[in-house]
Design an enzyme around this catalytic site. Structure first.
Site, PDB file in Angstrom:
ATOM      1  N   LEU A 165     102.810  21.947  63.742  1.00 57.81           N
ATOM      2  CA  LEU A 165     103.093  22.227  62.331  1.00 57.81           C
ATOM      3  C   LEU A 165     102.335  23.492  61.979  1.00 57.81           C
ATOM      4  O   LEU A 165     101.142  23.617  62.297  1.00 57.81           O
ATOM      5  CB  LEU A 165     102.635  21.047  61.468  1.00 57.81           C
ATOM      6  CG  LEU A 165     102.973  21.058  59.973  1.00 57.81           C
ATOM      7  CD1 LEU A 165     104.476  21.165  59.749  1.00 57.81           C
ATOM      8  CD2 LEU A 165     102.432  19.805  59.295  1.00 57.81           C
ATOM      9  N   ASP A 166     103.005  24.459  61.353  1.00 58.39           N
ATOM     10  CA  ASP A 166     102.388  25.750  61.043  1.00 58.39           C
ATOM     11  C   ASP A 166     101.002  25.573  60.431  1.00 58.39           C
ATOM     12  O   ASP A 166     100.807  24.686  59.591  1.00 58.39           O
ATOM     13  CB  ASP A 166     103.253  26.533  60.057  1.00 58.39           C
ATOM     14  CG  ASP A 166     104.495  27.115  60.707  1.00 58.39           C
ATOM     15  OD1 ASP A 166     104.595  27.062  61.946  1.00 58.39           O
ATOM     16  OD2 ASP A 166     105.368  27.611  59.978  1.00 58.39           O
TER      17      ASP A 166
END
Length: 299
Positions: free
Chosen positions: A37-38
């Site tokens: 996840l960024d």
């Protein structure tokens, strides 16, 4: 400890950082996340512990749901608010204009991976190359957007709810929507609200987990593997197959009373125990992931 922890990742922390903290808090060596996840994004990040690390790939391949903010008027090299501005556009995008174009970004799409991503090229992650000013053209990948809904917003800033397949880059989707309206756009906020049935409202933060661990209660919030694989088809085998399954011997489907579809992953149970993940291979059922410790498989 074996199971899956539904964790709520905060912004400004990488997925690898989360794994490091979970290892420290729980005192477990075997820990892995279920899909990057960024760093700037928040939201659901299921973390697999112990033998459950073997099911990480199956969770990773499930559908995802996000709440994202798209902002018009500016493009960046990272396609989010953390990057360098590369292009600007004038004028306002209205709610009506945005609603009119969203149906064209649902269903099967070909999406070009962004340079600032963890996809590898000749052993190097694209974001590592991008930071050196190197650009690599990667072929578009097929993704699927099941749902794309405008929640609210006006005058160039809008919230979207997106349900999509694994591998969909929401940053790229926002940039592509902008280009579809002959404007510049970037993703200014992202929260993953669900992944493969793990929901944000049921997730725990790292401080909550640390507090529970301090009181010896962390195990209570780790989902057992039986619950974690509930999204898979279930296959219950006759007791006489127990020794074959636990030894990893393929089961002859012509002799066993089992109906197994091709290209389908099954949570395989025998004697009311989860043995592993099985799949059809020719005319046999083969365990592709053994989830039961062999030490307790002799009966």
């Amino acid at each position: 400890m074996n199971g899956v922890l539904n964790l709520l990742k905060p912004p400004a922390m990488t997925s690898s950082d989360v794994v490091f903290h979970v290892r420290r808090i729980l005192g477990q060596k075997k820990v892995g996340h279920t899909g990057t996840l960024d760093p700037g994004a928040a939201g659901v990040l299921p973390v697999c512990i112990g033998r459950a690390t073997k099911i990480a790939d199956y969770i990773m391949h499930g559908d995802k749901e996000y709440i994202a903010e798209i902002t018009f008027g500016m493009e960046t090299d990272t396609q989010d608010s953390y990057g360098r501005v590369t292009r600007v556009s004038e004028g306002d995008i209205t709610r009506k204009q945005l609603e009119s174009i969203l149906p064209g970004f649902t269903g099967k799409l070909l999406q070009k991976p962004p340079m600032y991503s963890a996809i590898k090229h000749e052993g190097k992650k694209l974001y590592e190359l991008a930071r050196k000013g190197i650009t690599v053209e990667k072929p578009p990948r097929e993704v699927y957007v099941h749902k794309l809904e405008l929640i609210r917003g006006m005058q160039n800033r809008f919230l979207l709810r997106i349900r999509c397949s694994k591998g969909t880059y929401i940053r790229s989707l926002c940039a592509d929507i902008g280009r579809g309206l002959s404007a510049c756009a970037h993703m200014s906020f992202l929260m993953r609200t669900e992944t493969c049935g793990f929901r944000a409202e049921d997730a725990y933060t790292l401080p909550e987990i640390e507090e529970l661990a301090g009181g010896g209660k962390a195990a209570a919030v780790v989902q057992p593997m039986e619950q974690a694989v509930s999204f898979l088809e279930t296959l219950r085998c006759d007791p006489y197959l127990y020794r074959f399954l636990t030894n990893g011997t393929p089961v002859d489907l012509g002799k066993a009373n089992l109906r197994v579809q091709a290209d389908t992953n099954y949570a395989v149970y025998c004697k009311d125990e989860l043995i592993g993940i099985g799949k059809k291979a020719g005319n046999t059922l083969k365990l592709v992931s053994m989830l039961k410790e062999l030490g307790d498989s002799r009966r």
